[in-house]
Design a protein around this motif. Structure first.
Motif, mmCIF file in Angstrom:
data_model
loop_
_atom_site.group_PDB
_atom_site.id
_atom_site.type_symbol
_atom_site.label_atom_id
_atom_site.label_comp_id
_atom_site.label_asym_id
_atom_site.label_seq_id
_atom_site.Cartn_x
_atom_site.Cartn_y
_atom_site.Cartn_z
ATOM 1 N N SER A 87 0.811 -1.221 0.000
ATOM 2 C CA SER A 87 0.000 0.000 0.000
ATOM 3 C C SER A 87 0.843 1.269 0.000
ATOM 4 O O SER A 87 0.382 2.329 -0.415
ATOM 5 C CB SER A 87 -0.930 0.005 1.213
ATOM 6 N N ILE A 106 4.208 6.369 -12.598
ATOM 7 C CA ILE A 106 3.214 6.615 -11.543
ATOM 8 C C ILE A 106 1.791 6.345 -12.041
ATOM 9 O O ILE A 106 1.065 5.566 -11.426
ATOM 10 C CB ILE A 106 3.397 8.020 -10.941
ATOM 11 N N PRO A 107 1.365 6.920 -13.168
ATOM 12 C CA PRO A 107 0.022 6.570 -13.651
ATOM 13 C C PRO A 107 -0.108 5.116 -14.094
ATOM 14 O O PRO A 107 -1.170 4.516 -13.965
ATOM 15 C CB PRO A 107 -0.233 7.538 -14.807
ATOM 16 N N LEU A 109 1.338 2.526 -12.640
ATOM 17 C CA LEU A 109 1.088 1.778 -11.408
ATOM 18 C C LEU A 109 -0.326 2.021 -10.890
ATOM 19 O O LEU A 109 -0.988 1.094 -10.433
ATOM 20 C CB LEU A 109 2.118 2.141 -10.339
ATOM 21 N N LYS A 110 -0.787 3.261 -10.961
ATOM 22 C CA LYS A 110 -2.154 3.561 -10.510
ATOM 23 C C LYS A 110 -3.181 2.816 -11.358
ATOM 24 O O LYS A 110 -4.162 2.297 -10.832
ATOM 25 C CB LYS A 110 -2.414 5.065 -10.565
ATOM 26 N N GLN A 111 -2.957 2.768 -12.651
ATOM 27 C CA GLN A 111 -3.895 2.095 -13.552
ATOM 28 C C GLN A 111 -3.928 0.588 -13.295
ATOM 29 O O GLN A 111 -4.983 -0.023 -13.277
ATOM 30 C CB GLN A 111 -3.529 2.364 -15.006
ATOM 31 N N TYR A 113 -2.434 -1.148 -10.545
ATOM 32 C CA TYR A 113 -2.405 -1.594 -9.147
ATOM 33 C C TYR A 113 -3.000 -0.573 -8.187
ATOM 34 O O TYR A 113 -2.828 -0.683 -6.976
ATOM 35 C CB TYR A 113 -0.966 -1.910 -8.716
ATOM 36 N N GLY A 114 -3.705 0.410 -8.694
ATOM 37 C CA GLY A 114 -4.226 1.504 -7.877
ATOM 38 C C GLY A 114 -5.120 1.067 -6.735
ATOM 39 O O GLY A 114 -5.209 1.739 -5.716
ATOM 40 N N ILE A 117 -2.753 0.669 -3.775
ATOM 41 C CA ILE A 117 -1.812 1.737 -3.422
ATOM 42 C C ILE A 117 -2.496 2.893 -2.690
ATOM 43 O O ILE A 117 -3.468 3.455 -3.161
ATOM 44 C CB ILE A 117 -1.113 2.279 -4.688
ATOM 45 N N GLU A 118 -1.931 3.241 -1.536
ATOM 46 C CA GLU A 118 -2.380 4.416 -0.787
ATOM 47 C C GLU A 118 -1.428 5.592 -1.002
ATOM 48 O O GLU A 118 -1.851 6.735 -1.039
ATOM 49 C CB GLU A 118 -2.476 4.097 0.702
ATOM 50 N N GLU A 119 -0.128 5.271 -1.108
ATOM 51 C CA GLU A 119 0.866 6.332 -1.279
ATOM 52 C C GLU A 119 2.073 5.792 -2.038
ATOM 53 O O GLU A 119 2.480 4.649 -1.838
ATOM 54 C CB GLU A 119 1.315 6.869 0.086
ATOM 55 N N MET A 120 2.604 6.634 -2.913
ATOM 56 C CA MET A 120 3.827 6.314 -3.646
ATOM 57 C C MET A 120 4.809 7.460 -3.471
ATOM 58 O O MET A 120 4.413 8.626 -3.494
ATOM 59 C CB MET A 120 3.543 6.155 -5.149
#
Length: 170
Positions: A87, A106-107, A109-111, A113-114, A117-120
């Motif tokens: 997370s 970053i996007p 990973l969000k797409q 595994y979002g 994920i709470e914070e990167m």
């Protein structure tokens, strides 16, 4: 712009400095994602020091041995040994040159595994002035944007058959 030459001992010391910087920030993370190939060694060592799982995202924006970037390519998926991504994710690479790889990671990973994920946050050894993104953690800021010669560079042009010649010298 002059070139920057880095020895193995300098390289490992930079990784230790990055680890110390992350540690001093007191940010608690539970996953490292390294961008391969440049971030592999960094991710491996940080994963060992912080005792957190390592995931690998293979990316490519340079042709082997070349100084010019080509199209950015991401692997289809992360390679990891955990069931789910952590997370709180520390994304590591060796450097931000243009910064495009890190910026687009970053996007990605969000797409993909979002949900987890709470914070990167991001960490690199070298942050060049020409980068479009500033990493959260970096060891050296390089205002002159030098080309960095890393200690493993000699293997870029080496073939296994070249080792036969080295074997004869030993």
């Amino acid at each position: 712009m002059s070139d920057l030459y880095v020895s193995w001992s300098d390289y490992h010391r930079l990784i230790e400095k990055l680890a110390l910087q992350v540690y001093k920030s007191e940010w608690e993370f539970n996953q490292i994602v390294c961008l391969a190939r440049g971030g592999l060694r960094i991710g491996d060592l940080l994963s060992r020091m912080f005792d957190v799982p390592l995931a690998v995202l293979s990316t490519s924006s340079y042709r082997s041995g070349a100084r010019s970037r080509s199209a950015l390519v991401f692997s289809k998926d992360l390679s990891m040994t955990t069931l789910n991504l952590g997370s709180h994710v520390l994304i590591v690479d060796d450097l931000v040159d243009s910064g495009v790889t890190l910026q687009k990671t970053i996007p990605w990973l969000k797409q993909h595994y979002g949900f987890y994920i709470e914070e990167m946050r991001t960490g690199v050894l070298w942050y060049k002035d020409c980068s479009v993104i500033k990493p959260d953690y970096y060891v050296d800021y390089l205002p002159d944007n030098p080309w960095i010669h890393q200690p493993f560079e000699k293997y870029e042009d080496m073939k296994p058959s070249d080792l036969l010649e080295l074997e004869k010298v030993e």
